[in-house]
Design an enzyme around this catalytic site. Structure first.
Site, mmCIF file in Angstrom:
data_model
loop_
_atom_site.group_PDB
_atom_site.id
_atom_site.type_symbol
_atom_site.label_atom_id
_atom_site.label_comp_id
_atom_site.label_asym_id
_atom_site.label_seq_id
_atom_site.Cartn_x
_atom_site.Cartn_y
_atom_site.Cartn_z
ATOM 1 N N GLU A 93 0.813 -1.234 0.000
ATOM 2 C CA GLU A 93 0.000 0.000 0.000
ATOM 3 C C GLU A 93 0.838 1.273 0.000
ATOM 4 O OE1 GLU A 93 -2.796 -0.494 3.241
ATOM 5 O OE2 GLU A 93 -3.601 -2.335 2.390
ATOM 6 N N ASN A 117 2.170 -5.078 -3.144
ATOM 7 C CA ASN A 117 0.743 -5.380 -2.971
ATOM 8 C C ASN A 117 -0.011 -4.073 -2.732
ATOM 9 O OD1 ASN A 117 -1.342 -7.435 -2.469
ATOM 10 N ND2 ASN A 117 -1.245 -6.862 -0.296
ATOM 11 N N HIS A 129 -10.369 -5.591 -2.593
ATOM 12 C CA HIS A 129 -11.430 -5.315 -1.619
ATOM 13 C C HIS A 129 -12.519 -4.536 -2.355
ATOM 14 C CE1 HIS A 129 -9.267 -6.786 1.845
ATOM 15 N NE2 HIS A 129 -8.203 -6.070 1.511
ATOM 16 N N GLU A 166 -6.377 -10.430 -1.494
ATOM 17 C CA GLU A 166 -7.237 -10.140 -0.326
ATOM 18 C C GLU A 166 -8.702 -9.983 -0.735
ATOM 19 O OE1 GLU A 166 -5.719 -6.844 2.035
ATOM 20 O OE2 GLU A 166 -3.643 -7.447 1.704
ATOM 21 N N ASP A 201 -12.472 -9.636 -1.262
ATOM 22 C CA ASP A 201 -13.786 -9.720 -0.634
ATOM 23 C C ASP A 201 -14.689 -8.701 -1.315
ATOM 24 O OD1 ASP A 201 -12.828 -7.395 0.632
ATOM 25 O OD2 ASP A 201 -12.770 -8.282 2.626
HETATM 26 O O1 9MR Z 1 -8.012 -7.594 8.320
HETATM 27 C C1 9MR Z 1 -7.059 -6.806 8.997
HETATM 28 C C2 9MR Z 1 -7.669 -6.267 10.276
HETATM 29 O O2 9MR Z 1 -7.934 -7.303 11.188
HETATM 30 C C3 9MR Z 1 -6.728 -5.247 10.892
HETATM 31 O O3 9MR Z 1 -7.343 -4.637 12.010
HETATM 32 C C4 9MR Z 1 -6.352 -4.203 9.849
HETATM 33 C C5 9MR Z 1 -5.403 -3.186 10.418
HETATM 34 O O4 9MR Z 1 -5.095 -2.202 9.525
HETATM 35 O O5 9MR Z 1 -5.757 -4.837 8.737
HETATM 36 C C6 9MR Z 1 -6.630 -5.679 8.085
HETATM 37 O O6 9MR Z 1 -6.034 -6.230 6.936
HETATM 38 C C7 9MR Z 1 -5.657 -5.312 5.931
HETATM 39 C C8 9MR Z 1 -4.429 -5.874 5.265
HETATM 40 O O7 9MR Z 1 -3.430 -6.154 6.206
HETATM 41 C C9 9MR Z 1 -3.894 -4.936 4.195
HETATM 42 N N1 9MR Z 1 -4.914 -4.581 3.254
HETATM 43 C C10 9MR Z 1 -6.206 -4.137 3.794
HETATM 44 C C11 9MR Z 1 -6.709 -5.143 4.824
HETATM 45 C C12 9MR Z 1 -8.071 -4.741 5.349
HETATM 46 O O8 9MR Z 1 -7.995 -3.545 6.040
#
Ligand code: 9MR
Length: 338
Positions: free
Chosen positions: A155, A196, A232, A261, A263
């Site tokens: 990101e 990513n 997402h 990832e 969804d």
């Molecule tokens: O799913 C993850 C969530 O449990 C955490 O609180 C969050 C913290 O920023 O991160 C989420 O996963 C993220 C992933 O690591 C990177 N891309 C976006 C995902 C969804 O926010």
């Protein structure tokens, strides 16, 4: 490509040889798990605590998927919340589960502005550079040979295609990306190294910027092997325009691509019409990946609506996964695996 026995294909071949019709022996709906209907890795984000505490969660995960991505357990803020004090418990548990069940692991993630321990933000440039190098060496070194692919840089772009002004960008400048990939290659030469991001699935300013960067990194000989598209999605925003062409243009740069990832969230409450749109989006994601030879992985961000990051972040949205809260397959699952 993954090394799996493809039951469907095997059945089809046997049937063809025996000269009987496929319909006579085709298993009942969804009798064949997702992981066995494709040459791609099919994965899910997993949480170590659910894996340990929920037998039904573990059983669906084990049955349907052949890749796991630790949802939070490998993030810097989790493994080294306090400098030099490591907690590998969650990450070890997931890597161990993967080894026992023969699944591949996507490591997530090494250089990311979010879920950073506070102490990292306070370092001056020189110290920060050594800390990033050390973090990569320590974490990748611990799991050397056990992680198929790593999200090395996560990101790093804003939606307009400019670089996110993270602590890495501010203090280390543009070169932090190439440095991270070089340190990662040195730490585990067997792992595929990925950049990513999200909102890069379609053709847009952000994916253009990512494309330019990957092209330049390749040209400079920086060891980058793949590009992860988080995917997402949300039913109210439409399906990303130019998705398949976008995957294809990255693959043409000589890198693997992966859906990392996926969804598809819904404005709650969900109803049949919204679930049908969701199914359609998942199917397009799946098909686009399968239309591109170098798309090697299709991973979803969790597999059950029982556990999903979505409602925590978007309180009026949810139901984003392939299985419902009771682990029943939703229309999206059956659309991919009829
Ligand atoms: O799913 C993850 C969530 O449990 C955490 O609180 C969050 C913290 O920023 O991160 C989420 O996963 C993220 C992933 O690591 C990177 N891309 C976006 C995902 C969804 O926010």
């Amino acid at each position: 490509m993954k090394n799996t026995i493809f039951r469907i294909r095997a059945v089809a071949v046997l049937v063809a040889v025996a000269g009987v019709t496929l319909s006579n022996v085709t298993p009942a709906s969804a009798a064949v798990p997702l992981k066995n209907i494709t040459h791609r890795y099919v994965g899910s984000a997993v949480a170590a605590n659910h894996l340990a505490n929920e037998a039904d969660y573990r059983s669906v995960l084990t049955r349907e998927f052949d890749n796991v991505t630790p949802e939070n357990e490998m993030k810097w803020g989790v493994v080294e919340a306090t400098r030099s004090h490591y907690d590998w418990s969650g990450a070890d548990a997931i890597v161990d589960y993967a080894r026992r069940t023969g699944k591949s692991v996507r490591g997530h993630t090494l250089v990311w502005h979010s879920q950073l321990p506070g102490w990292v933000n306070d370092l001056e440039a020189g110290e920060l550079r050594s800390a990033v190098k050390q973090h990569i060496a320590t974490e990748m070194g611990r799991y050397k040979g056990k992680i198929r692919a790593w999200d090395v840089v996560n990101e790093m772009f804003n939606d307009d295609g400019t670089r996110r002004s993270s602590v890495f960008q501010q203090k280390l400048g543009d070169r932090y990306v190439a440095d991270a990939f070089r340190w990662a290659r040195a730490a585990d030469p067997s792992a595929k190294l990925y950049i990513n991001d999200y909102n890069t699935e379609g053709l847009n300013a952000k994916s253009d910027a990512l494309y330019d960067l990957v092209r330049k990194l390749k040209k400079q000989g920086v060891p980058i092997d793949g590009v992860g598209f988080q995917a997402h999605l949300a039913t109210q925003y439409g399906f990303p325009a130019g998705y398949q062409a976008n995957l294809a243009r990255f693959a043409a740069l000589g890198v693997d691509v992966a859906i990392t990832e996926a969804d598809v969230r819904i404005l709650m409450p969900a109803d049949a019409a919204k679930l049908a749109v969701q199914a359609n989006y998942f199917k397009q994601l799946w098909d686009g990946c399968h239309a591109v030879a170098r798309c090697v992985e299709f991973t979803t961000w969790g597999f059950t609506d029982r556990h999903s990051w979505v409602p925590d972040t978007f309180p009026s949205e949810g139901a984003a996964c392939l299985f419902d809260t009771n682990l029943r397959a939703k229309p999206a699952y059956t659309r991919i695996n009829p």
